[in-house]
Design a protein around this motif. Structure first.
Motif, PDB file in Angstrom:
ATOM      1  N   ALA A 123       0.889  -1.166   0.000  1.00  0.00           N
ATOM      2  CA  ALA A 123       0.000   0.000   0.000  1.00  0.00           C
ATOM      3  C   ALA A 123       0.922   1.209   0.000  1.00  0.00           C
ATOM      4  O   ALA A 123       2.119   1.081   0.323  1.00  0.00           O
ATOM      5  CB  ALA A 123      -0.910   0.013   1.240  1.00  0.00           C
ATOM      6  N   SER A 124       0.399   2.379  -0.334  1.00  0.00           N
ATOM      7  CA  SER A 124       1.255   3.569  -0.358  1.00  0.00           C
ATOM      8  C   SER A 124       1.803   3.821   1.052  1.00  0.00           C
ATOM      9  O   SER A 124       1.183   3.446   2.053  1.00  0.00           O
ATOM     10  CB  SER A 124       0.462   4.778  -0.837  1.00  0.00           C
ATOM     11  N   ALA A 125       2.949   4.495   1.124  1.00  0.00           N
ATOM     12  CA  ALA A 125       3.552   4.799   2.427  1.00  0.00           C
ATOM     13  C   ALA A 125       2.600   5.635   3.270  1.00  0.00           C
ATOM     14  O   ALA A 125       2.494   5.434   4.490  1.00  0.00           O
ATOM     15  CB  ALA A 125       4.885   5.526   2.223  1.00  0.00           C
ATOM     16  N   GLU A 126       1.868   6.557   2.635  1.00  0.00           N
ATOM     17  CA  GLU A 126       0.946   7.426   3.385  1.00  0.00           C
ATOM     18  C   GLU A 126      -0.172   6.606   4.018  1.00  0.00           C
ATOM     19  O   GLU A 126      -0.529   6.806   5.180  1.00  0.00           O
ATOM     20  CB  GLU A 126       0.340   8.498   2.467  1.00  0.00           C
ATOM     21  N   VAL A 127      -0.739   5.707   3.244  1.00  0.00           N
ATOM     22  CA  VAL A 127      -1.835   4.874   3.769  1.00  0.00           C
ATOM     23  C   VAL A 127      -1.323   3.980   4.891  1.00  0.00           C
ATOM     24  O   VAL A 127      -1.951   3.846   5.952  1.00  0.00           O
ATOM     25  CB  VAL A 127      -2.464   4.015   2.628  1.00  0.00           C
ATOM     26  N   ARG A 128      -0.146   3.405   4.719  1.00  0.00           N
ATOM     27  CA  ARG A 128       0.397   2.518   5.755  1.00  0.00           C
ATOM     28  C   ARG A 128       0.716   3.287   7.037  1.00  0.00           C
ATOM     29  O   ARG A 128       0.444   2.812   8.137  1.00  0.00           O
ATOM     30  CB  ARG A 128       1.645   1.789   5.219  1.00  0.00           C
ATOM     31  N   ALA A 129       1.264   4.498   6.854  1.00  0.00           N
ATOM     32  CA  ALA A 129       1.578   5.307   8.034  1.00  0.00           C
ATOM     33  C   ALA A 129       0.294   5.697   8.766  1.00  0.00           C
ATOM     34  O   ALA A 129       0.245   5.709   9.996  1.00  0.00           O
ATOM     35  CB  ALA A 129       2.357   6.553   7.620  1.00  0.00           C
ATOM     36  N   HIS A 130      -0.748   6.008   8.001  1.00  0.00           N
ATOM     37  CA  HIS A 130      -2.015   6.382   8.635  1.00  0.00           C
ATOM     38  C   HIS A 130      -2.568   5.212   9.448  1.00  0.00           C
ATOM     39  O   HIS A 130      -3.004   5.382  10.589  1.00  0.00           O
ATOM     40  CB  HIS A 130      -3.013   6.831   7.574  1.00  0.00           C
ATOM     41  N   ARG A 131      -2.515   4.025   8.877  1.00  0.00           N
ATOM     42  CA  ARG A 131      -3.009   2.834   9.605  1.00  0.00           C
ATOM     43  C   ARG A 131      -2.193   2.605  10.874  1.00  0.00           C
ATOM     44  O   ARG A 131      -2.748   2.311  11.938  1.00  0.00           O
ATOM     45  CB  ARG A 131      -2.891   1.587   8.719  1.00  0.00           C
ATOM     46  N   ARG A 132      -0.878   2.727  10.752  1.00  0.00           N
ATOM     47  CA  ARG A 132      -0.021   2.497  11.921  1.00  0.00           C
ATOM     48  C   ARG A 132      -0.295   3.561  12.998  1.00  0.00           C
ATOM     49  O   ARG A 132      -0.367   3.274  14.178  1.00  0.00           O
ATOM     50  CB  ARG A 132       1.445   2.507  11.451  1.00  0.00           C
ATOM     51  N   TRP A 133      -0.510   4.812  12.527  1.00  0.00           N
ATOM     52  CA  TRP A 133      -0.782   5.926  13.449  1.00  0.00           C
ATOM     53  C   TRP A 133      -2.095   5.700  14.206  1.00  0.00           C
ATOM     54  O   TRP A 133      -2.196   5.997  15.406  1.00  0.00           O
ATOM     55  CB  TRP A 133      -0.827   7.233  12.651  1.00  0.00           C
ATOM     56  N   LEU A 134      -3.096   5.120  13.531  1.00  0.00           N
ATOM     57  CA  LEU A 134      -4.362   4.818  14.216  1.00  0.00           C
ATOM     58  C   LEU A 134      -4.120   3.843  15.379  1.00  0.00           C
ATOM     59  O   LEU A 134      -4.811   3.884  16.392  1.00  0.00           O
ATOM     60  CB  LEU A 134      -5.386   4.224  13.245  1.00  0.00           C
ATOM     61  N   GLU A 135      -3.126   2.973  15.208  1.00  0.00           N
ATOM     62  CA  GLU A 135      -2.823   1.999  16.267  1.00  0.00           C
ATOM     63  C   GLU A 135      -1.977   2.613  17.383  1.00  0.00           C
ATOM     64  O   GLU A 135      -2.209   2.350  18.555  1.00  0.00           O
ATOM     65  CB  GLU A 135      -2.009   0.821  15.707  1.00  0.00           C
ATOM     66  N   VAL A 136      -0.960   3.392  16.991  1.00  0.00           N
ATOM     67  CA  VAL A 136       0.017   3.819  17.998  1.00  0.00           C
ATOM     68  C   VAL A 136      -0.141   5.266  18.445  1.00  0.00           C
ATOM     69  O   VAL A 136       0.409   5.663  19.480  1.00  0.00           O
ATOM     70  CB  VAL A 136       1.482   3.606  17.512  1.00  0.00           C
ATOM     71  N   ARG A 150      12.081   2.649   7.482  1.00  0.00           N
ATOM     72  CA  ARG A 150      12.110   1.184   7.562  1.00  0.00           C
ATOM     73  C   ARG A 150      12.017   0.571   6.152  1.00  0.00           C
ATOM     74  O   ARG A 150      12.718  -0.392   5.842  1.00  0.00           O
ATOM     75  CB  ARG A 150      10.959   0.701   8.443  1.00  0.00           C
ATOM     76  N   ASP A 151      11.169   1.163   5.285  1.00  0.00           N
ATOM     77  CA  ASP A 151      11.082   0.693   3.888  1.00  0.00           C
ATOM     78  C   ASP A 151      12.452   0.743   3.230  1.00  0.00           C
ATOM     79  O   ASP A 151      12.879  -0.212   2.573  1.00  0.00           O
ATOM     80  CB  ASP A 151      10.173   1.617   3.056  1.00  0.00           C
ATOM     81  N   ALA A 152      13.126   1.893   3.399  1.00  0.00           N
ATOM     82  CA  ALA A 152      14.424   2.082   2.725  1.00  0.00           C
ATOM     83  C   ALA A 152      15.415   1.035   3.211  1.00  0.00           C
ATOM     84  O   ALA A 152      16.152   0.437   2.419  1.00  0.00           O
ATOM     85  CB  ALA A 152      14.951   3.485   3.003  1.00  0.00           C
ATOM     86  N   ARG A 153      15.416   0.757   4.542  1.00  0.00           N
ATOM     87  CA  ARG A 153      16.375  -0.218   5.069  1.00  0.00           C
ATOM     88  C   ARG A 153      16.014  -1.628   4.632  1.00  0.00           C
ATOM     89  O   ARG A 153      16.863  -2.404   4.214  1.00  0.00           O
ATOM     90  CB  ARG A 153      16.445  -0.115   6.593  1.00  0.00           C
ATOM     91  N   ASP A 154      14.707  -1.961   4.691  1.00  0.00           N
ATOM     92  CA  ASP A 154      14.294  -3.333   4.356  1.00  0.00           C
ATOM     93  C   ASP A 154      14.475  -3.630   2.861  1.00  0.00           C
ATOM     94  O   ASP A 154      14.774  -4.753   2.469  1.00  0.00           O
ATOM     95  CB  ASP A 154      12.828  -3.562   4.757  1.00  0.00           C
ATOM     96  N   MET A 155      14.282  -2.597   2.022  1.00  0.00           N
ATOM     97  CA  MET A 155      14.401  -2.816   0.570  1.00  0.00           C
ATOM     98  C   MET A 155      15.846  -2.672   0.097  1.00  0.00           C
ATOM     99  O   MET A 155      16.227  -3.224  -0.922  1.00  0.00           O
ATOM    100  CB  MET A 155      13.535  -1.810  -0.193  1.00  0.00           C
ATOM    101  N   GLY A 156      16.644  -1.915   0.854  1.00  0.00           N
ATOM    102  CA  GLY A 156      17.985  -1.578   0.388  1.00  0.00           C
ATOM    103  C   GLY A 156      19.083  -2.500   0.893  1.00  0.00           C
ATOM    104  O   GLY A 156      20.207  -2.428   0.413  1.00  0.00           O
ATOM    105  N   ARG A 157      18.778  -3.391   1.857  1.00  0.00           N
ATOM    106  CA  ARG A 157      19.854  -4.221   2.418  1.00  0.00           C
ATOM    107  C   ARG A 157      20.337  -5.237   1.376  1.00  0.00           C
ATOM    108  O   ARG A 157      19.592  -5.613   0.455  1.00  0.00           O
ATOM    109  CB  ARG A 157      19.382  -4.919   3.690  1.00  0.00           C
ATOM    110  N   ALA A 158      21.582  -5.685   1.564  1.00  0.00           N
ATOM    111  CA  ALA A 158      22.190  -6.584   0.581  1.00  0.00           C
ATOM    112  C   ALA A 158      21.633  -7.999   0.706  1.00  0.00           C
ATOM    113  O   ALA A 158      21.437  -8.699  -0.288  1.00  0.00           O
ATOM    114  CB  ALA A 158      23.705  -6.600   0.775  1.00  0.00           C
ATOM    115  N   ASP A 159      21.368  -8.440   1.946  1.00  0.00           N
ATOM    116  CA  ASP A 159      20.957  -9.826   2.181  1.00  0.00           C
ATOM    117  C   ASP A 159      19.431  -9.909   2.267  1.00  0.00           C
ATOM    118  O   ASP A 159      18.817  -9.304   3.147  1.00  0.00           O
ATOM    119  CB  ASP A 159      21.597 -10.310   3.495  1.00  0.00           C
ATOM    120  N   ALA A 160      18.820 -10.654   1.352  1.00  0.00           N
ATOM    121  CA  ALA A 160      17.369 -10.895   1.362  1.00  0.00           C
ATOM    122  C   ALA A 160      16.549  -9.593   1.438  1.00  0.00           C
ATOM    123  O   ALA A 160      15.707  -9.432   2.316  1.00  0.00           O
ATOM    124  CB  ALA A 160      16.995 -11.825   2.513  1.00  0.00           C
ATOM    125  N   PRO A 161      16.789  -8.650   0.513  1.00  0.00           N
ATOM    126  CA  PRO A 161      16.012  -7.406   0.554  1.00  0.00           C
ATOM    127  C   PRO A 161      14.540  -7.668   0.242  1.00  0.00           C
ATOM    128  O   PRO A 161      14.207  -8.660  -0.410  1.00  0.00           O
ATOM    129  CB  PRO A 161      16.645  -6.556  -0.550  1.00  0.00           C
TER     130      PRO A 161
END
Ligand code: DC
Length: 197
Positions: A123-136, A150-161
């Protein structure tokens, strides 16, 4: 029956909700693999030793769902030795008799490339952030910054991005209700089960 549903995608896209719903609908076991990395990050100390010594009770801490635990998880998840220590447990879970749903970042690409069903839930980053914000709660712009980091780190890492497997069905939930996303995921699994006769 050995049957694996691999669900990958970025943080707060709805993987957990869909995974739990699929497990309940088909009687499969469900593993939220993010919890493994969250538990390693939360233990503190040497992350490789924490991953190698992980025990089931580590997954029961009640502070694993926080934003801070998510960031800590994403940081330890770039370490190849941490990932390697968690592979066997996840593979055994995926291919045990009775059917399994695993959600994470690398399930369809690395942990279980032979999965019968692969879903890439996004989902778009904005929509995901909104959902997470409703929780936290808190400052919504900080939650969006956290999701992007977190997206940048999870997608950018060398091992199992994080990336969609070539044979994954992509489910963009940006403009979908939870019910519609779950219904679509159920339809994909049913179709595959029927195809196996
Ligand atoms: O799904 P989650 O938000 O609980 O995951 C927390 C972090 O753990 C995520 O930012 C990256 C890492 N992770 C991973 O690298 N591989 C997985 N299969 C699951 C999670």
């Amino acid at each position: 029956m050995i049957f694996t549903v691999a669900i990958d995608g970025p943080a707060a896209a709805g993987k957990g909700t869909i995974g739990r719903a699929l497990a309940a609908r088909f009687g499969f076991r469900h593993l939220d693999t993010g919890l493994l990395y969250r538990a390693v990050g939360a233990k503190g100390g040497d992350p490789v030793a924490a991953a190698e010594g992980l025990v089931p009770s580590d997954l029961e801490r009640d502070d694993l769902r926080s934003l801070a635990a998510g960031q800590a998880a994403s940081k330890v998840a770039v370490i190849p030795e941490v990932r390697a220590a968690l592979v066997d447990f996840q593979r055994r879970f995926a291919r045990a008799e009775g059917g399994a749903v695993l959600d994470g970042r690398d399930i369809g690409t690395v942990i279980c490339p032979e999965a019968e069903v692969k879903l890439y839930v996004t989902a778009s980053a904005e929509v995901r952030a909104h959902r997470r914000w409703l929780e936290v709660g808190g400052d919504q712009s900080l939650v969006l910054a956290e999701v992007r980091e977190r997206d940048a780190r999870d997608m950018g890492r060398a091992d199992a991005p994080l990336r969609a497997a070539a044979d994954a069905v992509v489910l963009d939930t940006s403009e979908m209700t939870v019910e519609a996303a779950v219904a679509r995921a159920i339809a994909v699994v049913e179709q595959t089960l029927e195809g196996r006769g």
